[in-house]
Design a protein around this motif. Sequence first.
Motif, PDB file in Angstrom:
ATOM      1  N   HIS A   1       0.846  -1.190   0.000  1.00  0.00           N
ATOM      2  CA  HIS A   1       0.000   0.000   0.000  1.00  0.00           C
ATOM      3  C   HIS A   1       0.889   1.249   0.000  1.00  0.00           C
ATOM      4  O   HIS A   1       1.773   1.365   0.839  1.00  0.00           O
ATOM      5  CB  HIS A   1      -0.899  -0.015   1.236  1.00  0.00           C
ATOM      6  N   GLY A   2       0.621   2.164  -0.919  1.00  0.00           N
ATOM      7  CA  GLY A   2       1.436   3.366  -0.945  1.00  0.00           C
ATOM      8  C   GLY A   2       1.146   4.237  -2.137  1.00  0.00           C
ATOM      9  O   GLY A   2       0.283   3.941  -2.967  1.00  0.00           O
ATOM     10  N   GLY A   3       1.896   5.325  -2.222  1.00  0.00           N
ATOM     11  CA  GLY A   3       1.727   6.255  -3.318  1.00  0.00           C
ATOM     12  C   GLY A   3       2.652   7.442  -3.184  1.00  0.00           C
ATOM     13  O   GLY A   3       3.553   7.458  -2.342  1.00  0.00           O
ATOM     14  N   SER A   4       2.416   8.443  -3.980  1.00  0.00           N
ATOM     15  CA  SER A   4       3.313   9.598  -4.032  1.00  0.00           C
ATOM     16  C   SER A   4       3.165  10.499  -2.814  1.00  0.00           C
ATOM     17  O   SER A   4       2.104  10.598  -2.211  1.00  0.00           O
ATOM     18  CB  SER A   4       3.074  10.391  -5.317  1.00  0.00           C
ATOM     19  N   VAL A   5       4.272  11.147  -2.491  1.00  0.00           N
ATOM     20  CA  VAL A   5       4.324  12.104  -1.393  1.00  0.00           C
ATOM     21  C   VAL A   5       3.869  13.455  -1.922  1.00  0.00           C
ATOM     22  O   VAL A   5       4.319  13.903  -2.984  1.00  0.00           O
ATOM     23  CB  VAL A   5       5.759  12.204  -0.821  1.00  0.00           C
TER      24      VAL A   5
ATOM     25  N   VAL B   1       7.262  11.615   4.639  1.00  0.00           N
ATOM     26  CA  VAL B   1       7.045  10.279   4.088  1.00  0.00           C
ATOM     27  C   VAL B   1       6.184   9.441   5.030  1.00  0.00           C
ATOM     28  O   VAL B   1       5.369   8.632   4.574  1.00  0.00           O
ATOM     29  CB  VAL B   1       8.369   9.550   3.746  1.00  0.00           C
ATOM     30  N   GLU B   2       6.316   9.649   6.332  1.00  0.00           N
ATOM     31  CA  GLU B   2       5.476   8.924   7.292  1.00  0.00           C
ATOM     32  C   GLU B   2       4.004   9.298   7.111  1.00  0.00           C
ATOM     33  O   GLU B   2       3.134   8.429   7.092  1.00  0.00           O
ATOM     34  CB  GLU B   2       5.907   9.215   8.736  1.00  0.00           C
ATOM     35  N   GLU B   3       3.745  10.588   6.970  1.00  0.00           N
ATOM     36  CA  GLU B   3       2.364  11.046   6.756  1.00  0.00           C
ATOM     37  C   GLU B   3       1.803  10.484   5.456  1.00  0.00           C
ATOM     38  O   GLU B   3       0.652  10.046   5.404  1.00  0.00           O
ATOM     39  CB  GLU B   3       2.308  12.577   6.734  1.00  0.00           C
TER      40      GLU B   3
ATOM     41  N   LYS C   1       0.990   6.715   5.802  1.00  0.00           N
ATOM     42  CA  LYS C   1      -0.241   6.521   6.585  1.00  0.00           C
ATOM     43  C   LYS C   1      -1.476   6.940   5.794  1.00  0.00           C
ATOM     44  O   LYS C   1      -2.501   6.260   5.814  1.00  0.00           O
ATOM     45  CB  LYS C   1      -0.165   7.303   7.897  1.00  0.00           C
ATOM     46  N   ARG C   2      -1.382   8.056   5.080  1.00  0.00           N
ATOM     47  CA  ARG C   2      -2.507   8.542   4.285  1.00  0.00           C
ATOM     48  C   ARG C   2      -2.852   7.545   3.185  1.00  0.00           C
ATOM     49  O   ARG C   2      -4.019   7.190   2.997  1.00  0.00           O
ATOM     50  CB  ARG C   2      -2.173   9.914   3.680  1.00  0.00           C
ATOM     51  N   GLU C   3      -1.851   7.099   2.464  1.00  0.00           N
ATOM     52  CA  GLU C   3      -2.088   6.155   1.368  1.00  0.00           C
ATOM     53  C   GLU C   3      -2.683   4.845   1.882  1.00  0.00           C
ATOM     54  O   GLU C   3      -3.605   4.304   1.287  1.00  0.00           O
ATOM     55  CB  GLU C   3      -0.792   5.883   0.595  1.00  0.00           C
ATOM     56  N   LEU C   4      -2.164   4.348   2.995  1.00  0.00           N
ATOM     57  CA  LEU C   4      -2.712   3.126   3.583  1.00  0.00           C
ATOM     58  C   LEU C   4      -4.188   3.310   3.902  1.00  0.00           C
ATOM     59  O   LEU C   4      -5.016   2.467   3.546  1.00  0.00           O
ATOM     60  CB  LEU C   4      -1.944   2.743   4.853  1.00  0.00           C
ATOM     61  N   PHE C   5      -4.520   4.407   4.546  1.00  0.00           N
ATOM     62  CA  PHE C   5      -5.914   4.651   4.906  1.00  0.00           C
ATOM     63  C   PHE C   5      -6.796   4.822   3.672  1.00  0.00           C
ATOM     64  O   PHE C   5      -7.881   4.244   3.587  1.00  0.00           O
ATOM     65  CB  PHE C   5      -6.036   5.871   5.828  1.00  0.00           C
ATOM     66  N   GLU C   6      -6.320   5.607   2.692  1.00  0.00           N
ATOM     67  CA  GLU C   6      -7.115   5.826   1.481  1.00  0.00           C
ATOM     68  C   GLU C   6      -7.389   4.524   0.732  1.00  0.00           C
ATOM     69  O   GLU C   6      -8.487   4.316   0.228  1.00  0.00           O
ATOM     70  CB  GLU C   6      -6.387   6.799   0.539  1.00  0.00           C
ATOM     71  N   GLU C   7      -6.382   3.667   0.642  1.00  0.00           N
ATOM     72  CA  GLU C   7      -6.514   2.458  -0.153  1.00  0.00           C
ATOM     73  C   GLU C   7      -7.204   1.307   0.568  1.00  0.00           C
ATOM     74  O   GLU C   7      -7.855   0.478  -0.076  1.00  0.00           O
ATOM     75  CB  GLU C   7      -5.129   2.011  -0.640  1.00  0.00           C
ATOM     76  N   THR C   8      -7.062   1.249   1.901  1.00  0.00           N
ATOM     77  CA  THR C   8      -7.558   0.083   2.636  1.00  0.00           C
ATOM     78  C   THR C   8      -8.511   0.397   3.785  1.00  0.00           C
ATOM     79  O   THR C   8      -9.139  -0.517   4.310  1.00  0.00           O
ATOM     80  CB  THR C   8      -6.394  -0.731   3.229  1.00  0.00           C
TER      81      THR C   8
END
Length: 156
Positions: free
Chosen positions: A48-52, A58-60, A63-70
């Motif tokens: 799970h991830g994506g662009s900054v 990078v931590e934010e 966490k954002r990408e994880l929440f958005e995707e899952t």
Amino acid sequence: MAEGYIMDLREKIGHIPMVIACASVIIYDETRGILLQKRKDNGQWCYHGGSVEPDETVEEAAKRELFEETGLSALKMELYTVASGKEQHFFYPNGDEVHIVDTVFICKNFSGDIVMEESEVTDCRWFAFNQLPDDITRSTKTPILHFAKEMLTRSF
């Protein structure tokens, strides 16, 4: 793939190669294995991830990408690796070409229920460390395989 910043750049520059800072999370559980998601754009499995985004750590971003995707929230993450180089050269199905520099975290402390972002994710599934799918996205394959191998050699 891209959030607002990258999409805005792509409108101006088209499909030419870009170096992109990304942040990702390998969610794991000692008994269930690694949680992977199936990408809608290429039908392959990945973490799970994506662009900054601008002004985002990078931590934010991870966490954002994880929440958005899952729909899951990372409670505690640990830096795992920074993936770059030839394996991170990636072509999206729409023709966008990127060279990804991916800061990859691992996380076993998370909360929430899986709610997939249907525009990006078609499936989320736990895979045992020794039974990973064959069709893993190239840019995430090496970190996933290395992490799974490390987990298999640990004694719990």
